[in-house]
Write a protein that holds these residues in place. Structure first.
Motif, PDB file in Angstrom:
ATOM      1  N   SER A  10       2.879   6.062  -9.032  1.00 45.32           N
ATOM      2  CA  SER A  10       4.310   5.777  -8.877  1.00 45.32           C
ATOM      3  C   SER A  10       4.873   4.983 -10.049  1.00 45.32           C
ATOM      4  O   SER A  10       5.291   3.854  -9.902  1.00 45.32           O
ATOM      5  CB  SER A  10       4.543   5.018  -7.576  1.00 45.32           C
ATOM      6  OG  SER A  10       3.755   3.841  -7.598  1.00 45.32           O
ATOM      7  N   HIS A  14       3.292  -2.999 -11.815  1.00 47.77           N
ATOM      8  CA  HIS A  14       3.752  -4.379 -12.004  1.00 47.77           C
ATOM      9  C   HIS A  14       2.753  -5.398 -11.472  1.00 47.77           C
ATOM     10  O   HIS A  14       1.744  -5.023 -10.843  1.00 47.77           O
ATOM     11  CB  HIS A  14       5.155  -4.561 -11.424  1.00 47.77           C
ATOM     12  CG  HIS A  14       5.294  -4.228  -9.969  1.00 47.77           C
ATOM     13  ND1 HIS A  14       4.733  -4.985  -8.975  1.00 47.77           N
ATOM     14  CD2 HIS A  14       5.949  -3.211  -9.329  1.00 47.77           C
ATOM     15  CE1 HIS A  14       5.029  -4.474  -7.783  1.00 47.77           C
ATOM     16  NE2 HIS A  14       5.754  -3.379  -7.970  1.00 47.77           N
ATOM     17  N   GLY A  16       2.827  -7.346  -9.020  1.00 46.81           N
ATOM     18  CA  GLY A  16       2.664  -7.286  -7.564  1.00 46.81           C
ATOM     19  C   GLY A  16       1.632  -6.229  -7.183  1.00 46.81           C
ATOM     20  O   GLY A  16       0.732  -6.482  -6.387  1.00 46.81           O
ATOM     21  N   ASN A  17       1.727  -5.043  -7.775  1.00 47.18           N
ATOM     22  CA  ASN A  17       0.751  -3.988  -7.503  1.00 47.18           C
ATOM     23  C   ASN A  17      -0.647  -4.442  -7.914  1.00 47.18           C
ATOM     24  O   ASN A  17      -1.623  -4.197  -7.215  1.00 47.18           O
ATOM     25  CB  ASN A  17       1.022  -2.710  -8.327  1.00 47.18           C
ATOM     26  CG  ASN A  17       2.381  -2.102  -8.101  1.00 47.18           C
ATOM     27  OD1 ASN A  17       3.005  -1.602  -9.039  1.00 47.18           O
ATOM     28  ND2 ASN A  17       2.848  -2.129  -6.863  1.00 47.18           N
ATOM     29  N   GLY A  20      -1.720  -7.633  -5.766  1.00 47.13           N
ATOM     30  CA  GLY A  20      -1.664  -7.344  -4.334  1.00 47.13           C
ATOM     31  C   GLY A  20      -2.641  -6.258  -3.919  1.00 47.13           C
ATOM     32  O   GLY A  20      -3.028  -6.186  -2.767  1.00 47.13           O
ATOM     33  N   MET A  21      -3.036  -5.402  -4.870  1.00 42.18           N
ATOM     34  CA  MET A  21      -3.809  -4.252  -4.428  1.00 42.18           C
ATOM     35  C   MET A  21      -4.901  -3.797  -5.403  1.00 42.18           C
ATOM     36  O   MET A  21      -6.068  -3.759  -5.040  1.00 42.18           O
ATOM     37  CB  MET A  21      -2.803  -3.118  -4.165  1.00 42.18           C
ATOM     38  CG  MET A  21      -3.355  -1.869  -3.614  1.00 42.18           C
ATOM     39  SD  MET A  21      -3.553  -0.670  -4.893  1.00 42.18           S
ATOM     40  CE  MET A  21      -1.864  -0.341  -5.311  1.00 42.18           C
ATOM     41  N   VAL A 179      -2.926 -12.032   1.399  1.00 46.23           N
ATOM     42  CA  VAL A 179      -2.445 -11.668   0.062  1.00 46.23           C
ATOM     43  C   VAL A 179      -1.074 -12.274  -0.120  1.00 46.23           C
ATOM     44  O   VAL A 179      -0.132 -11.964   0.617  1.00 46.23           O
ATOM     45  CB  VAL A 179      -2.294 -10.138  -0.095  1.00 46.23           C
ATOM     46  CG1 VAL A 179      -1.704  -9.791  -1.444  1.00 46.23           C
ATOM     47  CG2 VAL A 179      -3.621  -9.469   0.080  1.00 46.23           C
ATOM     48  N   ALA A 180      -1.003 -13.138  -1.096  1.00 50.13           N
ATOM     49  CA  ALA A 180       0.280 -13.766  -1.341  1.00 50.13           C
ATOM     50  C   ALA A 180       1.214 -12.701  -1.908  1.00 50.13           C
ATOM     51  O   ALA A 180       0.799 -11.831  -2.675  1.00 50.13           O
ATOM     52  CB  ALA A 180       0.087 -14.890  -2.330  1.00 50.13           C
ATOM     53  N   THR A 181       2.442 -12.730  -1.472  1.00 54.79           N
ATOM     54  CA  THR A 181       3.416 -11.817  -2.047  1.00 54.79           C
ATOM     55  C   THR A 181       3.765 -12.315  -3.439  1.00 54.79           C
ATOM     56  O   THR A 181       4.139 -13.474  -3.615  1.00 54.79           O
ATOM     57  CB  THR A 181       4.678 -11.818  -1.170  1.00 54.79           C
ATOM     58  OG1 THR A 181       4.287 -11.382   0.122  1.00 54.79           O
ATOM     59  CG2 THR A 181       5.736 -10.896  -1.719  1.00 54.79           C
ATOM     60  N   VAL A 182       3.589 -11.447  -4.404  1.00 52.93           N
ATOM     61  CA  VAL A 182       3.916 -11.847  -5.778  1.00 52.93           C
ATOM     62  C   VAL A 182       5.443 -11.848  -5.918  1.00 52.93           C
ATOM     63  O   VAL A 182       6.092 -10.842  -5.612  1.00 52.93           O
ATOM     64  CB  VAL A 182       3.261 -10.880  -6.787  1.00 52.93           C
ATOM     65  CG1 VAL A 182       3.676 -11.211  -8.209  1.00 52.93           C
ATOM     66  CG2 VAL A 182       1.745 -10.903  -6.638  1.00 52.93           C
ATOM     67  N   LYS A 189      10.489 -10.584  -3.275  1.00 56.64           N
ATOM     68  CA  LYS A 189       9.229  -9.872  -3.483  1.00 56.64           C
ATOM     69  C   LYS A 189       9.336  -8.967  -4.714  1.00 56.64           C
ATOM     70  O   LYS A 189      10.343  -8.266  -4.869  1.00 56.64           O
ATOM     71  CB  LYS A 189       8.957  -9.019  -2.231  1.00 56.64           C
ATOM     72  CG  LYS A 189       7.765  -8.107  -2.351  1.00 56.64           C
ATOM     73  CD  LYS A 189       7.666  -7.189  -1.135  1.00 56.64           C
ATOM     74  CE  LYS A 189       6.435  -6.332  -1.217  1.00 56.64           C
ATOM     75  NZ  LYS A 189       6.481  -5.002  -1.574  1.00 56.64           N
ATOM     76  N   MET A 190       8.330  -9.009  -5.579  1.00 60.97           N
ATOM     77  CA  MET A 190       8.377  -8.128  -6.746  1.00 60.97           C
ATOM     78  C   MET A 190       8.283  -6.684  -6.261  1.00 60.97           C
ATOM     79  O   MET A 190       7.363  -6.329  -5.525  1.00 60.97           O
ATOM     80  CB  MET A 190       7.240  -8.453  -7.713  1.00 60.97           C
ATOM     81  CG  MET A 190       7.324  -7.685  -9.016  1.00 60.97           C
ATOM     82  SD  MET A 190       6.061  -8.129 -10.250  1.00 60.97           S
ATOM     83  CE  MET A 190       6.593  -9.731 -10.789  1.00 60.97           C
ATOM     84  N   SER A 191       9.232  -5.864  -6.670  1.00 63.02           N
ATOM     85  CA  SER A 191       9.232  -4.475  -6.225  1.00 63.02           C
ATOM     86  C   SER A 191      10.051  -3.618  -7.179  1.00 63.02           C
ATOM     87  O   SER A 191      11.098  -4.052  -7.659  1.00 63.02           O
ATOM     88  CB  SER A 191       9.851  -4.392  -4.823  1.00 63.02           C
ATOM     89  OG  SER A 191      10.030  -3.042  -4.463  1.00 63.02           O
ATOM     90  N   LYS A 192       9.542  -2.411  -7.403  1.00 62.56           N
ATOM     91  CA  LYS A 192      10.285  -1.494  -8.275  1.00 62.56           C
ATOM     92  C   LYS A 192      11.689  -1.292  -7.750  1.00 62.56           C
ATOM     93  O   LYS A 192      12.641  -1.215  -8.508  1.00 62.56           O
ATOM     94  CB  LYS A 192       9.587  -0.130  -8.306  1.00 62.56           C
ATOM     95  CG  LYS A 192       8.489  -0.028  -9.318  1.00 62.56           C
ATOM     96  CD  LYS A 192       7.914   1.373  -9.369  1.00 62.56           C
ATOM     97  CE  LYS A 192       7.141   1.761  -8.128  1.00 62.56           C
ATOM     98  NZ  LYS A 192       5.911   1.004  -7.887  1.00 62.56           N
TER      99      LYS A 192
HETATM  100  P1  ADP Z   1       6.993  -1.195  -4.981  1.00 62.80           P
HETATM  101  O1  ADP Z   1       7.481  -2.159  -3.933  1.00 62.80           O
HETATM  102  O2  ADP Z   1       7.170  -1.715  -6.364  1.00 62.80           O
HETATM  103  O3  ADP Z   1       7.504   0.221  -4.797  1.00 62.80           O
HETATM  104  P2  ADP Z   1       4.572  -0.098  -3.925  1.00 62.80           P
HETATM  105  O4  ADP Z   1       5.086  -0.042  -2.539  1.00 62.80           O
HETATM  106  O5  ADP Z   1       4.364   1.167  -4.699  1.00 62.80           O
HETATM  107  O6  ADP Z   1       5.430  -1.134  -4.785  1.00 62.80           O
HETATM  108  O7  ADP Z   1       3.209  -0.936  -3.911  1.00 62.80           O
HETATM  109  C1  ADP Z   1       1.932  -0.412  -3.869  1.00 62.80           C
HETATM  110  C2  ADP Z   1       1.029  -1.516  -3.341  1.00 62.80           C
HETATM  111  O8  ADP Z   1       1.083  -2.669  -4.221  1.00 62.80           O
HETATM  112  C3  ADP Z   1       1.449  -2.068  -1.972  1.00 62.80           C
HETATM  113  O9  ADP Z   1       0.833  -1.423  -0.903  1.00 62.80           O
HETATM  114  C4  ADP Z   1       0.983  -3.501  -2.020  1.00 62.80           C
HETATM  115  O10 ADP Z   1      -0.380  -3.578  -1.623  1.00 62.80           O
HETATM  116  C5  ADP Z   1       1.058  -3.869  -3.480  1.00 62.80           C
HETATM  117  N1  ADP Z   1       2.267  -4.675  -3.793  1.00 62.80           N
HETATM  118  C6  ADP Z   1       3.458  -4.222  -4.246  1.00 62.80           C
HETATM  119  N2  ADP Z   1       4.323  -5.222  -4.492  1.00 62.80           N
HETATM  120  C7  ADP Z   1       3.668  -6.365  -4.189  1.00 62.80           C
HETATM  121  C8  ADP Z   1       4.012  -7.772  -4.252  1.00 62.80           C
HETATM  122  N3  ADP Z   1       5.200  -8.171  -4.699  1.00 62.80           N
HETATM  123  N4  ADP Z   1       3.094  -8.664  -3.852  1.00 62.80           N
HETATM  124  C9  ADP Z   1       1.870  -8.271  -3.422  1.00 62.80           C
HETATM  125  N5  ADP Z   1       1.483  -6.977  -3.360  1.00 62.80           N
HETATM  126  C10 ADP Z   1       2.355  -6.020  -3.728  1.00 62.80           C
END
Ligand code: ADP
Ligand code: TRP
Length: 321
Positions: A10, A14, A16-17, A20-21, A179-182, A189-192
């Motif tokens: 995807s 970042h 967070g990914n 977090g994973m 897992v701490a939310t980054v 929350k860090m997210s695309k």
């Molecule tokens: P996004 O929110 O950027 O679309 P995804 O849903 O594709 O990210 O994330 C894939 C995996 O990465 C999630 O299942 C999770 O385990 C991890 N993840 C994503 N963002 C974070 C975050 N801010 N903190 C911790 N883990 C995260």
């Protein structure tokens, strides 16, 4: 212990990914039998662009390999290189009550967001169950959002086993509540989808730009600052040692340090941390044939494991006649 997980390709990766994973997945290979794949069939539900999907798949594979996935230690493949999973998905479909899928949150959430409700999106949990059951996975590390899909996988395994006798291992989810939310550069929350990411693999200039955009309060240089509520400090925590953090904390509390200095320190530490991986990733992507050869070898191992399960399933269901 056989651990399995799939990751959708995807776009850019970042922090967070990573924290977090991915980092945890890569650690599993040290003490379990890890099966890990790039879920490109699943990504079709959100990426209706062939070129983009193909590029994203190779990039996701290169990301994982660069960050330490070791194809000698683990089985690492691209989902569509093992099409057996589609056959099992069809078989499982015949054990899947409509109501079970209708109750799935992720389908409801996605359609509520305006994504067209097609059959792929609806049947997504059946394919995911096939991914898991085909390889007789015992444990499946997933995020909270995927928990329900694991319940579907268990339900289908139980239904099939009841009908035809013990065939599938019942998988357990591993959901790490700790897992701490980054946090992203704006503190959410860090997210695309929020556009607040710090990406792993980019050039220095772009990385510096993302880090310099981190939102802080407007305290002047001389004033003491609170590290715990600062987005820069919260990200520094992911990288700095205890001593380095204590030292930085001291500078926050003392005053006399501007946020620009803290950002510069974060920028340098992120850049240095990922520089060797970035180089490895570029090397992998510069020789696509070699990369594809690694993936082909992974697919071969995965197909071998898949064929063992599928042979039993075909026999029991009467597909082998
Ligand atoms: P996004 O929110 O950027 O679309 P995804 O849903 O594709 O990210 O994330 C894939 C995996 O990465 C999630 O299942 C999770 O385990 C991890 N993840 C994503 N963002 C974070 C975050 N801010 N903190 C911790 N883990 C995260
Ligand atoms: N649905 C998962 C996600 O979006 C990806 C996935 C597909 C998966 N198949 C899987 C995860 C099997 C674990 C096991 O994150």
């Amino acid at each position: 212990m056989r651990v399995l997980s799939g990751i959708q390709p995807s776009g850019s990766l970042h922090l967070g990914n990573y924290f977090g994973m991915m980092k945890k997945m890569i650690e599993f290979q040290e003490n379990s039998e890890l099966f890990c794949f790039i879920a490109n069939y699943h990504a079709m539900t959100s990426v209706p662009d062939g070129k983009k999907l193909a590029r994203g798949t190779l990039e996701a594979a290169a990301n994982f390999l660069a960050l330490g996935m070791d194809p000698e230690k683990s089985v690492f493949w691209v989902q569509s290189d093992v099409p057996e999973v589609q056959e099992l998905a069809w078989t499982l479909s015949n054990f899947t009550p409509m109501g079970l899928l209708e109750r799935c949150h992720s389908y409801k959430d996605k359609t509520a967001q305006g994504i067209k409700p097609n059959h792929g999106l609806f049947a997504y949990p059946v394919l995911m169950s096939a991914d898991i059951l085909l390889f007789q996975a015992e444990q499946v590390p997933v995020g909270q959002d995927q928990k329900q899909h694991l319940e579907v996988a268990r339900d289908l395994a139980i239904k099939f086993n009841n009908e035809y006798g013990e065939t599938f291992t019942l998988p357990d989810p591993i959901i790490d509540e700790h897992v701490a939310t980054v946090p992203g550069i704006d503190g959410r929350k860090m997210s695309k989808s929020y556009g607040n990411t710090v990406d792993l693999f980019q050039d220095e200039k772009a990385l510096r730009k993302q880090i310099m955009r981190i939102v802080t309060d407007s305290k002047p240089v001389e004033e003491p600052k609170d590290p715990d509520s600062c987005n820069v400090f919260r990200l520094c925590r992911l990288f700095l040692s205890a001593e380095e953090l204590a030292e930085l904390k001291g500078r926050y509390l003392q005053g006399g340090m501007g946020y620009g200095d803290a950002k510069q320190q974060l920028f340098e530490v992120v850049r240095d941390h990922f520089a060797p991986y970035l180089e490895k990733r570029e090397a992998l992507l510069s020789d696509k044939d070699a990369l594809k050869a690694i993936l082909a070898e992974g697919a071969q191992k995965a197909r071998y494991a898949a064929s063992k399960t599928l042979r039993k399933v075909r026999k029991k269901t009467g597909l082998t006649y």
